[in-house]
Scaffold this motif. Structure first.
Motif, PDB file in Angstrom:
ATOM      1  N   LEU A 109      -4.405  -3.141  -2.291  1.00 52.01           N
ATOM      2  CA  LEU A 109      -4.779  -1.968  -3.161  1.00 52.01           C
ATOM      3  C   LEU A 109      -3.299  -1.701  -3.751  1.00 52.01           C
ATOM      4  O   LEU A 109      -3.365  -1.341  -5.119  1.00 52.01           O
ATOM      5  CB  LEU A 109      -4.962  -0.775  -2.109  1.00 52.01           C
ATOM      6  N   GLY A 110      -2.323  -1.917  -2.942  1.00 50.45           N
ATOM      7  CA  GLY A 110      -0.841  -1.900  -3.586  1.00 50.45           C
ATOM      8  C   GLY A 110      -0.733  -2.845  -4.834  1.00 50.45           C
ATOM      9  O   GLY A 110      -0.074  -2.601  -5.692  1.00 50.45           O
TER      10      GLY A 110
ATOM     11  N   ALA B  26      -5.241  -3.340   2.119  1.00 45.78           N
ATOM     12  CA  ALA B  26      -4.093  -2.449   1.888  1.00 45.78           C
ATOM     13  C   ALA B  26      -3.191  -3.155   1.178  1.00 45.78           C
ATOM     14  O   ALA B  26      -2.692  -2.440   0.182  1.00 45.78           O
ATOM     15  CB  ALA B  26      -3.413  -2.140   3.276  1.00 45.78           C
TER      16      ALA B  26
ATOM     17  N   TYR C 127       0.366   1.762  -3.688  1.00 47.98           N
ATOM     18  CA  TYR C 127      -1.001   2.744  -3.864  1.00 47.98           C
ATOM     19  C   TYR C 127      -1.030   4.205  -3.284  1.00 47.98           C
ATOM     20  O   TYR C 127      -1.496   5.122  -4.034  1.00 47.98           O
ATOM     21  CB  TYR C 127      -2.174   2.060  -2.890  1.00 47.98           C
TER      22      TYR C 127
ATOM     23  N   TYR D  70       1.083  -1.173  -0.062  1.00 51.05           N
ATOM     24  CA  TYR D  70      -0.102   0.062  -0.103  1.00 51.05           C
ATOM     25  C   TYR D  70       1.035   1.319  -0.031  1.00 51.05           C
ATOM     26  O   TYR D  70       0.649   2.183  -0.682  1.00 51.05           O
ATOM     27  CB  TYR D  70      -0.998  -0.025   1.140  1.00 51.05           C
TER      28      TYR D  70
END
Length: 503
Positions: A447-448, A444, A318, A314
């Motif tokens: 997302l990354g 998390a 992200y 993340y």
């Protein structure tokens, strides 16, 4: 590499095998005299890539190039027989096609090989028996040589297992390096799995790779060993029908295409069974040393290093994508410390087998079975031992489908009720908190990972799921309240985005 093709059907099946190895930027330089089967091979390859056995494939003899905008990858089919100067290739736009797709070139000797220095050369000649052909494949790059080695291993396993003459059907894979295709023969189907050993990865500051740190499976031994353990405890996993463990190849029982979602929506009854199945799995006793094919696989612990390394995706991918700038050194330190506060209590719980990716794409629906056997488990090679709440979080916050909050609560309560029956002491409040923490950690990471798949590996389709994942992050913080980690997610929490499926 030389292959004897006994008839036209053998040529068509070989073309399908070759098509399964193609990647963007590839050039296939196909030569041979008239009547040796170049058109047969080209047509079969294009039809397999299109998943359409009736696709019209006209000869590009007069048009010089015929293009196909296929879902898997665009293909440009060239015929250079009529070009007068090699420079005409520039006018035909070869370079442009290779940026996003594949070029299939007939009569390459009429062009200039310097335009495709790393092509796979294919030469067809007539065989010694009527209707037979011999094809010689010559790799001009390390990538193609590695793929030809795998092609030979794949075809050897198919031949030994009696499936070399089966129809091939591409099966959509996952975000890993594994590939799959389905084989059809005499009303039966099996799934062919190619799970190559992991290649070289960059080192993290710790001196280990990402895969080593988070305990990703290095080879197919993990899949077979964990599958054996699951089957021994009565869980439904695909039966192994034939295998080449050294090369990471296997023919597996075909569970079909149905999963626990239908038409992109969660099916309540199926998710209830999935909760029941994972609750039973968490109630079993598991050994950490597992075996397959004379090899040992050790289940590793899901500890803080694993979880923070995943959650760091993340921060690395992200946050810069969302903020337009990388995290500062102080923000990185604060991020780690805030995760320690949340994860340390969670990691105190009694560990169990943790499947890791227990969500809809990996839970097959087998309607002909009964009870919990209606669920078939796949993609469990990265299993670890760790907190049971992780698998529950994976399912209840399913990354691939919008999960209504009332269904999430129903499933979570159902698990808690089952856990209370299986364990003498069960702290529901602590467990619910652990689910929220691990759901946040998992999302998390996702997302990354999804931003990385787009930016680094050119797989933009995963970006479509970001709104759903961001919504899950908001749900998690709504349950966790004011925790030290919250400021690092303000870019999501302050957004006015409201719908899970907004893009």
């Amino acid at each position: 590499m030389k292959v004897l093709l006994e008839d036209q059907r053998a040529t068509e099946l070989f073309a399908a095998d070759l098509a399964e190895l193609l990647k963007e930027g590839d050039v296939l330089a196909l030569s041979g005299d008239l009547g040796t089967g170049k058109s047969t091979l080209s047509r079969a390859l294009l039809r397999h890539l299109a998943a359409d056995p009736h696709l019209e494939v006209p000869s590009p003899t007069f048009t010089l190039v015929q293009t196909y905008d296929l879902t898997r990858m665009p293909v440009a089919h060239f015929d250079l027989y009529r070009i007068e100067e090699p420079e005409e290739l520039e006018e035909l736009g070869l370079d442009e096609y290779l940026e996003t797709g594949v070029a299939l070139i007939e009569w390459p000797e009429m062009g200039d090989p310097s335009y495709w220095p790393e092509a796979l050369d294919l030469k067809l000649i007539e065989g010694t028996e009527p209707d037979t052909r011999e094809i010689t494949l010559t790799a001009n790059s390390e990538s193609w040589q590695n793929r030809l080695d795998r092609l030979a291993a794949r075809r050897a396993l198919l031949k030994d297992a009696g499936w070399i003459d089966a129809e091939r059907e591409h099966v959509q894979g996952d975000a890993s390096m594994r590939t799959y295709f389905r084989l059809h023969k005499e009303g039966e189907t099996v799934v062919f799995m190619d799970s190559p050993p992991t290649g070289p990865e960059p080192l993290l500051p710790s001196g280990k790779t990402y895969g080593e740190t988070v305990h990703r499976a290095k080879d197919v031994t993990a899949f077979f060993a964990i599958g054996n353990a699951l089957a021994e405890q009565g869980f439904r996993v695909p039966k192994r029908l034939a295998a080449d463990p050294e090369n990471g190849l296997a023919l597996l029982e075909d569970f079909g295409d149905q999963i626990i979602t239908e038409n992109g929506e969660a099916v309540k009854e199926r998710y209830e069974l999935a909760i029941d199945d994972i609750a039973r799995l968490h109630s079993c006793d598991w050994k950490t040393e597992l075996h397959a094919d004379g090899k040992t696989h050790q289940l590793k612990p899901c500890d803080f290093e694993v979880l923070i390394t995943e959650a760091d995706l993340y921060l690395q991918w992200y946050l810069p994508y969302a903020n337009g700038k990388p995290a500062t050194e102080q923000e990185s330190k604060d991020y780690v410390e805030a995760w320690k506060d949340l994860l340390e209590p969670v990691l105190q719980s009694k560990p169990t087998l943790l499947l890791r990716d227990y969500h809809s794409p990996n839970i097959m629906w087998l309607p002909e079975e009964t009870g919990l056997n209606k669920l078939g488990l796949i993609d469990y090679q990265d299993a670890m031992v760790g907190p049971a709440a992780y698998d529950v979080a994976s399912l209840v916050y399913d990354a691939r489908v919008d999960m209504p909050e009332d269904l999430q609560e129903h499933l979570l309560q159902r698990y808690c009720d089952l856990a209370r029956k299986n364990k003498p002491i069960f702290d529901e409040m602590a467990f619910r908190n652990a689910v929220a923490v691990l759901a946040l950690q998992r999302n998390a990471k996702i997302l990354g990972a999804f931003v990385r798949l787009d930016k680094q590996l050119g797989k933009p389709k995963y970006m479509e799921m970001l709104p759903r994942i961001r919504n899950y992050v908001r749900q998690c913080f709504a349950q966790l309240g004011e925790v030290n980690l919250k400021p690092m997610f303000n870019v999501i929490l302050s957004s006015k985005e409201t719908r899970q499926s907004d893009s």
